[in-house]
Design a protein around this motif. Structure first.
Motif, PDB file in Angstrom:
ATOM      1  N   GLY A  80       5.443   3.418  -6.821  1.00  0.00           N
ATOM      2  CA  GLY A  80       4.272   2.679  -6.384  1.00  0.00           C
ATOM      3  C   GLY A  80       3.825   3.036  -4.983  1.00  0.00           C
ATOM      4  O   GLY A  80       4.559   3.625  -4.179  1.00  0.00           O
ATOM      5  N   GLY A  81       2.579   2.662  -4.673  1.00  0.00           N
ATOM      6  CA  GLY A  81       2.033   2.897  -3.340  1.00  0.00           C
ATOM      7  C   GLY A  81       1.894   4.374  -3.019  1.00  0.00           C
ATOM      8  O   GLY A  81       2.123   5.254  -3.866  1.00  0.00           O
ATOM      9  N   GLU A  82       1.523   4.650  -1.799  1.00  0.00           N
ATOM     10  CA  GLU A  82       1.332   6.034  -1.382  1.00  0.00           C
ATOM     11  C   GLU A  82       2.635   6.812  -1.431  1.00  0.00           C
ATOM     12  O   GLU A  82       2.650   7.997  -1.779  1.00  0.00           O
ATOM     13  N   LEU A  83       3.738   6.161  -1.100  1.00  0.00           N
ATOM     14  CA  LEU A  83       5.032   6.841  -1.120  1.00  0.00           C
ATOM     15  C   LEU A  83       5.393   7.271  -2.537  1.00  0.00           C
ATOM     16  O   LEU A  83       5.757   8.427  -2.786  1.00  0.00           O
ATOM     17  N   GLY A  84       5.271   6.354  -3.486  1.00  0.00           N
ATOM     18  CA  GLY A  84       5.566   6.690  -4.871  1.00  0.00           C
ATOM     19  C   GLY A  84       4.608   7.720  -5.431  1.00  0.00           C
ATOM     20  O   GLY A  84       5.002   8.607  -6.202  1.00  0.00           O
ATOM     21  N   GLU A 123       0.826  -1.204   0.000  1.00  0.00           N
ATOM     22  CA  GLU A 123       0.000   0.000   0.000  1.00  0.00           C
ATOM     23  C   GLU A 123       0.862   1.256   0.000  1.00  0.00           C
ATOM     24  O   GLU A 123       0.420   2.327  -0.422  1.00  0.00           O
ATOM     25  N   TYR A 124       2.098   1.131   0.450  1.00  0.00           N
ATOM     26  CA  TYR A 124       2.969   2.295   0.603  1.00  0.00           C
ATOM     27  C   TYR A 124       4.061   2.383  -0.447  1.00  0.00           C
ATOM     28  O   TYR A 124       4.572   3.473  -0.712  1.00  0.00           O
ATOM     29  N   VAL A 125       4.431   1.239  -1.054  1.00  0.00           N
ATOM     30  CA  VAL A 125       5.521   1.257  -2.030  1.00  0.00           C
ATOM     31  C   VAL A 125       5.480  -0.052  -2.811  1.00  0.00           C
ATOM     32  O   VAL A 125       4.917  -1.048  -2.347  1.00  0.00           O
ATOM     33  N   ASP A 126       6.049  -0.026  -4.012  1.00  0.00           N
ATOM     34  CA  ASP A 126       6.149  -1.261  -4.787  1.00  0.00           C
ATOM     35  C   ASP A 126       6.963  -2.301  -4.019  1.00  0.00           C
ATOM     36  O   ASP A 126       8.006  -1.973  -3.428  1.00  0.00           O
TER      37      ASP A 126
END
Length: 783
Positions: free
Chosen positions: A276-280, A211-214
């Protein structure tokens, strides 16, 4: 009977295990990430007799999870994409609403300001109109500042979100590393049988991490895994978890960086490596949309302020003084220093606040940001954030630069539109020192109205109210024939308030309604549209005047001087330009009212009167001390006459006037713009349509076009993000449904299994009872 009893016992055990697993499934039906388990039941080894193999019951060989690795991996991939699209859309929608909303859009306020300016130009003495200019200017600057503040608030919110996300990623990575150790140990304790619940927990932690990053998972020997994130950054290696952190930006403390920290304490910035994810999604939004929006809005504000100030300074206000800055100077010290930020890694050299970035050519200014680095020996390197290297020239202080300074060009030699001043001298920085150069980033926050007095709005033309007309006689297929030489100049009757700039008049012997000749005026109208107006003038004719009707409804009247038009005059042309539209500069009144025109050599046009008595021209005017003055110049009634005008302030100015057919008793009024003049106001209003932004190559955009392009860019990105978000959510739903169809707990199925396994349990018990009854019957025989 012992064999039958053992078979019943194995049936009891197998059914009990099946019931236990089914109950475990039912109790975990709502547990996130739980995978349905199944007891794998196999038959025991048979015993062999002369009559054949005799079965010995069943046993539970292993309890497995019902999982499909592809489905589990796909859920992680789709979760990462969906979360990235979701948070990207959430953030870009705020920018879209800010820039496009009628109540908050700076572009609307910019239009309102130009509308008010046009109203004031139409009625320069109207106090309410001037008040409206100031109030709309204040409202406009507040809109730009508010937009900047909102974007910076969003930037600060991203910094906070990055910190929260990184903290959660660290928690998850530690949990995954711990689960790796527990799973390896559990495989050992369980003789190689899978610890299903631990495996589910790890898979769920990996899904949550996605959810936060690939997330990329690599299985290792011993049933441990390595976890890579983004573009291959190792986060978990077996039982070890790497630590991530958020720190203030190296070149901009307002933009936080995500870093990996090794056990030795050193940090590596990994913004560009995280996807990816929220961070990306946050990092992609900040780089591709937020930073670009700040720079685009800042550039528009700075280009506008600079162009408006430059034009305003050329006009006169109601106090008869030249206009000053309307907006705060874009190259004030605090503004210039705000465009340079020293890297946090800089040594003991001069701080970033001592560097000054001056905007020198707004038409060449881009929205790019740069990194400047010195080598400690007076040499500097400038690179764009994409790695592009630019040419740097070090210059010594001169009359226009109190300090040493650097100028920059691209590979084609084009100026970048700014220069960097280093007050302490070149070469004084440490070799490793770097500076982030952001020429346009803070521009929207720096738009500030400095004029508070409506009387200081300079709507009149300035000191050099003048019109110039240059003649370029081009004789087709022959040398310039003096007998056919003709000239044009402005007449007193012309309504020259809006004479178009850079216009051209050409004589065409095939033009006109009859095709026998005509003068063609080509110009650009007030809406920026190319226009052409033809006035009939046949070959052989001698027109007195030429009247061109413009699209604005005004008339441009030209004096014709010369003999009859000839075919040799074909392609003769005249171009004219203006520094200011000075109204009717010369107005004849008495006598034969011979025509007169102010020539290009004029320094000033004072208010006054000129009379001709047949011998002398007399200029009457009021000097700077308010005293009546006269200048008399002998004249023959025609030709150019030069008046040397004592201004009363120690200076002498030149007024050159060309007289034609003057007779005794003629007089003329000199009529430069009075307090009701609006020439500069019209020029200021005209900035709305001028190509001011990115115009170094002769193209460019107007202020409103530039803003509209930003709104369109953000709007298109928002629309794409909305579609991407909907698509990714749909795909995530499909992959989640696929996993659930394979691994999810179905209550109906489990309820049926309960009945089945309960009946099997009861049947196995009956086998034991039958064995016991049979055994008792055998025992009773001996009684």
């Amino acid at each position: 009977m012992a064999d039958l009893l053992n078979i019943g016992l194995t049936g009891i055990r197998s059914s009990r295990n099946n019931l236990t697993v089914t109950g475990h499934n039912i109790s975990n039906i709502d547990t996130p990430g739980y995978s349905r388990q199944r007891a794998e039941q196999v038959t025991n080894s048979a015993s062999y007799h002369g009559y054949g193999a005799m079965g010995s019951g069943s046993r539970t060989e292993v309890i497995n999870r019902v999982v499909d690795k592809y489905a589990v991996d796909q859920v992680r991939v789709d979760t990462s994409r969906a979360k990235e699209a979701e948070i990207y859309l959430e953030n870009i929608s705020q920018i879209d609403n800010l820039l496009a909303n009628d109540s908050s859009a700076p572009g609307n306020a910019l239009n309102d300001f130009f509308d008010a300016l046009q109203t004031a130009a139409n009625d320069p003495l109207s106090k309410p109109a001037r008040e409206l200019v100031l109030s709309t200017a204040t409202g406009m600057t507040q809109r730009f500042q508010t937009a900047y503040d909102r974007m910076m608030e969003q930037n600060d919110a991203i910094n906070t979100q990055l910190s929260s996300i990184v903290d959660r990623v660290n928690e998850l990575s530690s949990s995954i590393a711990k689960l790796n150790d527990e799973i390896v140990a559990a495989y050992g304790k369980g003789a190689g049988n899978p610890p299903n619940d631990l495996l589910d927990s790890r898979d769920e932690k990996l899904r949550e991490l996605s959810e936060y990053v690939d997330v990329d998972v690599v299985e290792q020997d011993g049933n441990s895994i390595n976890v890579m994130i983004g573009k291959g950054q190792p986060l978990v290696l077996g039982g070890d978890a790497q630590r991530m952190a958020v720190q203030t930006g190296q070149g901009d403390i307002g933009r936080h960086d995500v870093v990996f920290r090794d056990p030795a304490g050193s940090s590596q910035v990994v913004n560009q490596l995280l996807t990816g994810g929220e961070l990306g999604g946050l990092l992609r939004f900040r780089e591709n949309v937020l930073d670009r929006s700040l720079n685009e809005l800042g550039r528009t504000a700075m280009v506008f302020a600079d162009a408006f100030n430059e034009q305003h300074q050329q006009g006169k206000d109601l106090n008869d003084a030249l206009g000053g800055d309307f907006f705060k100077d874009i190259n004030s010290i605090d503004f210039m220093q705000s465009r340079a930020n020293g890297f946090q890694t800089n040594g003991a050299g001069p701080g970033a606040g001592k560097l000054q970035v001056a905007l020198t050519d707004l038409s060449a200014l881009s929205t790019d940001e740069y990194v400047l680095q010195g080598d400690g020996a007076g040499n500097y390197t400038l690179r764009g954030l994409d790695g592009t290297q630019y040419n740097v020239a070090a210059n010594a202080a001169d009359a226009d630069h109190p300090n040493d300074y650097l100028t920059f060009t691209d590979s084609s030699g084009n100026d970048l539109g700014f220069e960097v001043s280093i007050p302490n001298g070149l070469g004084s920085e440490n070799a490793a020192d770097k500076f982030m150069i952001s020429p346009a980033r803070s521009g929207a926050s720096q738009l500030e109205t400095v004029i508070k007095d409506i009387n200081k709005i300079a709507l009149r033309g300035g000191n050099n109210d003048s019109l110039s007309l240059t003649s370029s006689e081009v004789v087709a297929n022959s040398s310039n024939d003096a007998t056919n030489a003709i000239t044009l100049d402005f007449t007193a009757a012309s309504d020259i308030t809006n004479i178009p700039d850079n216009a051209k008049i050409t004589y065409d012997d095939s033009a006109g309604t009859a095709g026998t000749g005509g003068f063609v005026l080509e110009y650009t109208d007030q809406d920026g549209v190319s226009q052409s107006v033809t006035v009939d003038a046949a070959v052989g004719s001698t027109p007195a005047t030429l009247n061109f009707t413009l699209t604005s409804g005004e008339t441009l009247e030209m004096n014709y001087t010369g003999g009859a038009l000839a075919a040799s005059n074909d392609s003769d042309n005249w171009t004219f330009s203006r520094s200011f539209d000075g109204g009717e500069l010369i107005q004849g009144s008495q006598g034969t009212t011979g025509s007169a025109a102010v020539t290009q050599a004029t320094d000033i046009i004072p208010s006054g009167e000129i009379s001709y008595d047949g011998t002398d021209y007399t200029l009457s005017y009021v000097d700077a001390n308010g005293l009546d003055q006269t200048v008399t110049v002998a004249g023959a009634g025609t030709g150019n006459t030069v008046f040397n005008v004592d201004m009363g302030d120690g200076s002498t100015q030149v007024l050159s006037i060309n007289f034609d057919s003057a007779a005794a008793g003629d007089s003329w009024s000199l009529m430069p713009e009075g307090k009701s003049g609006n020439a500069n106001g019209l020029e200021l209003a005209g900035l709305q349509r001028d190509k001011l932004v990115d115009a170094s190559d002769g193209g460019g955009s107007s202020l409103q076009e530039s803003y509209s392009q930003l709104v369109e860019f953000v709007g298109n990105k928002t629309s794409q993000a909305r579609i991407t978000n909907e698509t990714n959510n749909a795909i995530l739903g499909q992959s989640t449904q696929l996993r659930e169809s394979i691994s999810g707990v179905n209550m109906d199925e489990e309820a049926a299994n309960l009945v089945k396994f309960q009946q099997a349990y009861q049947a196995a018990a009956q086998v034991i009872a039958a064995a016991q009854t049979t055994f008792n019957a055998i025992l009773s025989i001996g009684r």
